[in-house]
Design an enzyme around this catalytic site. Structure first.
Site, PDB file in Angstrom:
ATOM      1  N   ARG A   6       0.883  -1.182   0.000  1.00 51.40           N
ATOM      2  CA  ARG A   6       0.000   0.000   0.000  1.00 51.40           C
ATOM      3  C   ARG A   6       0.908   1.216   0.000  1.00 51.40           C
ATOM      4  O   ARG A   6       1.681   1.425   0.942  1.00 51.40           O
ATOM      5  CB  ARG A   6      -0.913  -0.013   1.227  1.00 51.40           C
ATOM      6  CG  ARG A   6      -1.699   1.262   1.400  1.00 51.40           C
ATOM      7  CD  ARG A   6      -2.802   1.158   2.427  1.00 51.40           C
ATOM      8  NE  ARG A   6      -3.920   0.394   1.923  1.00 51.40           N
ATOM      9  CZ  ARG A   6      -5.179   0.498   2.371  1.00 51.40           C
ATOM     10  NH1 ARG A   6      -5.466   1.334   3.341  1.00 51.40           N
ATOM     11  NH2 ARG A   6      -6.139  -0.235   1.863  1.00 51.40           N
ATOM     12  N   HIS A  19      -7.387   0.659  -6.442  1.00 53.41           N
ATOM     13  CA  HIS A  19      -7.602  -0.212  -5.284  1.00 53.41           C
ATOM     14  C   HIS A  19      -8.282  -1.504  -5.794  1.00 53.41           C
ATOM     15  O   HIS A  19      -9.466  -1.746  -5.533  1.00 53.41           O
ATOM     16  CB  HIS A  19      -8.469   0.516  -4.255  1.00 53.41           C
ATOM     17  CG  HIS A  19      -8.429  -0.068  -2.877  1.00 53.41           C
ATOM     18  ND1 HIS A  19      -7.642  -1.167  -2.543  1.00 53.41           N
ATOM     19  CD2 HIS A  19      -9.093   0.268  -1.738  1.00 53.41           C
ATOM     20  CE1 HIS A  19      -7.828  -1.451  -1.260  1.00 53.41           C
ATOM     21  NE2 HIS A  19      -8.697  -0.603  -0.750  1.00 53.41           N
ATOM     22  N   GLN A  46     -10.190  -4.070  -3.405  1.00 49.53           N
ATOM     23  CA  GLN A  46     -11.490  -3.577  -2.939  1.00 49.53           C
ATOM     24  C   GLN A  46     -12.554  -3.825  -3.998  1.00 49.53           C
ATOM     25  O   GLN A  46     -13.665  -4.280  -3.693  1.00 49.53           O
ATOM     26  CB  GLN A  46     -11.394  -2.074  -2.617  1.00 49.53           C
ATOM     27  CG  GLN A  46     -12.703  -1.446  -2.198  1.00 49.53           C
ATOM     28  CD  GLN A  46     -13.214  -1.975  -0.861  1.00 49.53           C
ATOM     29  OE1 GLN A  46     -12.499  -1.955   0.123  1.00 49.53           O
ATOM     30  NE2 GLN A  46     -14.451  -2.459  -0.822  1.00 49.53           N
ATOM     31  N   ASP A  64     -17.189   7.157  -1.570  1.00 45.02           N
ATOM     32  CA  ASP A  64     -15.925   7.035  -0.826  1.00 45.02           C
ATOM     33  C   ASP A  64     -15.619   8.419  -0.252  1.00 45.02           C
ATOM     34  O   ASP A  64     -16.260   9.413  -0.626  1.00 45.02           O
ATOM     35  CB  ASP A  64     -14.822   6.556  -1.797  1.00 45.02           C
ATOM     36  CG  ASP A  64     -13.470   6.371  -1.124  1.00 45.02           C
ATOM     37  OD1 ASP A  64     -13.422   6.220   0.114  1.00 45.02           O
ATOM     38  OD2 ASP A  64     -12.441   6.374  -1.841  1.00 45.02           O
ATOM     39  N   CYS A 111     -16.524   1.729   0.436  1.00 45.93           N
ATOM     40  CA  CYS A 111     -15.352   0.874   0.712  1.00 45.93           C
ATOM     41  C   CYS A 111     -14.931   0.965   2.183  1.00 45.93           C
ATOM     42  O   CYS A 111     -14.248   0.056   2.673  1.00 45.93           O
ATOM     43  CB  CYS A 111     -14.204   1.251  -0.208  1.00 45.93           C
ATOM     44  SG  CYS A 111     -13.739   2.993  -0.095  1.00 45.93           S
ATOM     45  N   ARG A 162     -13.951  -8.742   1.355  1.00 43.80           N
ATOM     46  CA  ARG A 162     -12.515  -8.487   1.152  1.00 43.80           C
ATOM     47  C   ARG A 162     -11.712  -9.744   1.480  1.00 43.80           C
ATOM     48  O   ARG A 162     -10.788 -10.120   0.767  1.00 43.80           O
ATOM     49  CB  ARG A 162     -12.025  -7.337   2.062  1.00 43.80           C
ATOM     50  CG  ARG A 162     -12.579  -5.966   1.768  1.00 43.80           C
ATOM     51  CD  ARG A 162     -12.110  -5.456   0.428  1.00 43.80           C
ATOM     52  NE  ARG A 162     -10.669  -5.426   0.297  1.00 43.80           N
ATOM     53  CZ  ARG A 162      -9.862  -4.445   0.734  1.00 43.80           C
ATOM     54  NH1 ARG A 162     -10.387  -3.393   1.299  1.00 43.80           N
ATOM     55  NH2 ARG A 162      -8.545  -4.505   0.560  1.00 43.80           N
TER      56      ARG A 162
HETATM   57  N1  NVA Z   1      -9.887   6.693  -1.419  1.00 47.54           N
HETATM   58  C1  NVA Z   1      -9.562   6.212  -0.098  1.00 47.54           C
HETATM   59  C2  NVA Z   1      -9.837   4.752  -0.005  1.00 47.54           C
HETATM   60  C3  NVA Z   1      -9.586   4.156   1.356  1.00 47.54           C
HETATM   61  C4  NVA Z   1      -9.877   2.688   1.398  1.00 47.54           C
HETATM   62  C5  NVA Z   1      -8.102   6.524   0.200  1.00 47.54           C
HETATM   63  O1  NVA Z   1      -7.255   6.305  -0.686  1.00 47.54           O
HETATM   64  O2  NVA Z   1      -7.801   6.990   1.293  1.00 47.54           O
HETATM   65  N1   CP Z   2     -11.393  -0.254   2.298  1.00 47.71           N
HETATM   66  C1   CP Z   2     -10.130  -0.326   2.754  1.00 47.71           C
HETATM   67  O1   CP Z   2      -9.172  -0.548   1.994  1.00 47.71           O
HETATM   68  O2   CP Z   2     -10.024  -0.161   4.085  1.00 47.71           O
HETATM   69  P1   CP Z   2      -8.659   0.002   4.912  1.00 47.71           P
HETATM   70  O3   CP Z   2      -8.058   1.320   4.509  1.00 47.71           O
HETATM   71  O4   CP Z   2      -9.084  -0.029   6.353  1.00 47.71           O
HETATM   72  O5   CP Z   2      -7.752  -1.142   4.561  1.00 47.71           O
END
Ligand code: NVA
Ligand code: CP
Length: 306
Positions: free
Chosen positions: A102, A129, A132, A223, A263, A291
């Site tokens: 990540r 992502h 997800q 989101d 998400c 997930r």
């Molecule tokens: N768009 C959000 C998704 C989190 C799962 C982020 O990147 O923070």
């Molecule tokens: N939806 C998602 O990726 O959640 P987290 O950021 O908690 O992993």
């Protein structure tokens, strides 16, 4: 269909349509306990951003397959002290069987995957992502019994979720509408890629008109308005994003059987109201559970027959 043995997953578009459907079917079998796999492999989690669902669901999925997990928190490794990515990649390659990353830039993920011979999975970047969206597609299929022809409308920021949803919907024959403020539209290259996949057979549209986007939508998705790394902009974005809030008035305009997905994590009464996320149309907890099932399918498939 062949397994995904040894493969990277950096973008949802790395999968063929057959492979994506195979993963969704395998995840369904794993969820109902029909497939049992035993592996003794090690998954590394290298996360430069916070995570609850992705971290825990990958960990549990790997344990259920009989594997082990190492959480490589960048703050306690040499990554945060500036060790070059390409060096870290070649070293971790010697210890681990598979790595979920990540990070911020998609190009860093691609560089890492290039230097590490082991499979690398995108656990979220600023651009995509994919894990997800595998769970989202599984959730839609569970509810409607199909993906083809189902219409999903996304409201809010044209971010990683919007990008991966466009690809996932186009690949599975769903219609997808992305409704965002004019200056927050999704990545145009990914819009083009999704439209090329849909090839005029299904809808892939981007609009600044939330009311038009919600008409007949069967899946309403949102989101956060400011993603991880954009926290400083969060307050100033609120007035621009308010017309895209998923609230009861918006949901009322959708198909009468529409479901609501997010998400998570959610900011209640910003991008989604408390009434909607807690309401009868919300499927967000099933979505979060899925997930674990799709990632178990992904890990099993990538590590198969090693
Ligand atoms: N768009 C959000 C998704 C989190 C799962 C982020 O990147 O923070
Ligand atoms: N939806 C998602 O990726 O959640 P987290 O950021 O908690 O992993």
């Amino acid at each position: 269909m062949d397994s995904l043995k040894g493969r990277d997953l950096l973008s949802l578009a790395d999968l063929s349509i057959d492979e994506l459907n195979y993963l969704l079917d395998l995840a369904g079998s794993l969820k109902s306990g029909m497939v049992k796999l035993k592996r003794n492999k090690v998954l590394g989690l290298l996360f430069s951003k916070a995570s609850t669902r992705t971290r825990v669901s990958f960990t549990v999925a790997m344990y259920k397959l009989g594997g082990q997990v190492i959480d490589l928190n960048p703050n306690v490794t040499q990554v945060s002290r500036g060790e070059p990515l390409v060096d870290t990649a070649r070293v971790l390659d010697r210890y681990l069987d598979i790595l979920a990353i990540r990070t911020f830039e998609q190009k860093d993920l691609a560089t890492f995957a290039n230097y590490a011979k082991i499979p690398v999975i995108n656990a979220l970047t600023d651009d995509e992502h994919p894990c997800q969206v595998l769970a989202d597609l599984m959730t839609v299929k569970e509810y409607f019994g199909k993906l083809e022809g189902v219409t999903l409308a996304y409201f809010g920021d044209g971010n990683n979720m919007a990008n991966s949803l466009m690809l996932g919907c186009a690949m599975t024959g769903m219609n997808v509408r992305i409704a965002c403020p004019q200056d927050f539209m999704p990545n145009p290259e990914i819009v083009e890629k999704a439209q090329a996949i849909a090839n005029g057979n299904t809808e892939v549209t981007v609009t600044a008109d939330a009311t038009a986007a919600v008409k007949n939508a069967q899946v309403i998705y949102t989101d956060v308005w400011a993603s991880m790394g954009q926290e400083e902009e969060a307050k100033s974005r609120i007035p621009l994003f308010e017309p895209f809030q998923v609230n009861e008035q918006l949901v009322e305009l959708a198909d009468k059987n529409a479901i609501v997905l997010h998400c998570l994590p959610a900011h209640r009464d910003e991008e989604i109201t408390d009434a909607v996320i807690e309401g009868s149309r919300s499927r967000v907890w099933d979505q979060a559970e899925n997930r674990m099932h799709v990632q178990q399918a992904l890990l099993a498939s990538i590590l198969e027959s090693d």
